[in-house]
Design an enzyme around this catalytic site. Sequence first.
Site, PDB file in Angstrom:
ATOM      1  N   GLN A  46      -4.901  -1.839   9.956  1.00 23.18           N
ATOM      2  CA  GLN A  46      -4.775  -3.122   9.267  1.00 23.18           C
ATOM      3  C   GLN A  46      -5.343  -4.254  10.118  1.00 23.18           C
ATOM      4  OE1 GLN A  46      -3.724  -3.525   6.085  1.00 23.18           O
ATOM      5  NE2 GLN A  46      -4.034  -5.732   6.207  1.00 23.18           N
ATOM      6  N   ASP A  76     -11.475   2.641   4.841  1.00 17.71           N
ATOM      7  CA  ASP A  76     -11.795   1.215   4.750  1.00 17.71           C
ATOM      8  C   ASP A  76     -13.305   0.985   4.693  1.00 17.71           C
ATOM      9  OD1 ASP A  76      -9.806  -0.755   4.617  1.00 17.71           O
ATOM     10  OD2 ASP A  76      -9.168  -0.370   6.683  1.00 17.71           O
ATOM     11  N   LYS A 116       0.850  -1.197   0.000  1.00 10.35           N
ATOM     12  CA  LYS A 116       0.000   0.000   0.000  1.00 10.35           C
ATOM     13  C   LYS A 116       0.887   1.249   0.000  1.00 10.35           C
ATOM     14  CE  LYS A 116      -3.800  -2.376   2.316  1.00 10.35           C
ATOM     15  NZ  LYS A 116      -4.460  -2.783   3.554  1.00 10.35           N
TER      16      LYS A 116
END
Length: 294
Positions: A98, A121, A54
């Site tokens: 994460q 997200d 990422k």
Amino acid sequence: MAETLILSGKTVSQNVYKSLQTRIDSLISSGCTPGLAVVLVGDNSASRIYVKSKAKRFDKMSLFSETFTLPDTVQEKEVLSLINDLNTDNRFHGILVQMPLPNHLNDSTIIEAVNPLKDVDGFHPENLGRLTAGHPRFVPCTPKGIMRILDYFKIDLSGKHVVVLGRSNIVGRPISILTSLKQSYSNATTTICHSGTTDIPYYTQQADILIAAIGAPEFVTSAHIKEGAVIIDVGINRVEDESEKGYSLVGDVHFESVNDKVSAITPVPGGVGPMTIAMLVENTIEAAERLVSV
Ligand code: GUN
């Protein structure tokens, strides 16, 4: 039967990056470099690899990202305090925690601490609620990427039977909502199968589009599917082998077994994976545009 169409997420993601360039240029020329804060807790090797790719992509796109790594012994209040700081730090338009988190941390408490306007997200209940109600703000990256692949290859879901394997908050649940929304390229009849489903093949054999997101290497075989089905394989599983690396990556679908029977399939790697990162970039740009315009 016609040759199987390989649904390359790599191709679609390149297309997305190209189309995002003008939006990035315009933000940067107005003095705003879209920024992402990534919170990585513990030492999960797969998570470390995802976070690195990422960051690499953000760098390549001239975007800003910073990874905050915390030990897996960290206390919940320290994670919450970091998120609090990031919520008000103007360098960051997006915040990503994460997953998975170590067991002693409560996923919901941590997700709910993220400012919903920075929740790229789409995991915050406010964003999931908006998605469920049919007026989404941030759509979770992997499900959004799957919809973009279907759209790119003109696979219309309207009136089709979509069967989703897996009910995770990251993929299974949101993709089941997206595919059944009353909107263009959705409008499907969607069934979710999970660990409590008694006869999984009974459902999967009826799928026009099968989305496998259970994290079980090569679980789906020819016996699970109908001739001509479209297969979206979300799994990225490491299996040990005799190669130099010592492992290879396989999906939730046994590619060789189904390849001759399906009409289209996403490969692993190079299918859904690249789209998750592309949609993260897109969501971060969207967040920056929204935060800059208020
Ligand atoms: N772990 C696996 N996929 C994801 C994702 O899309 N976002 C986050 N935050 N964690 C993940």
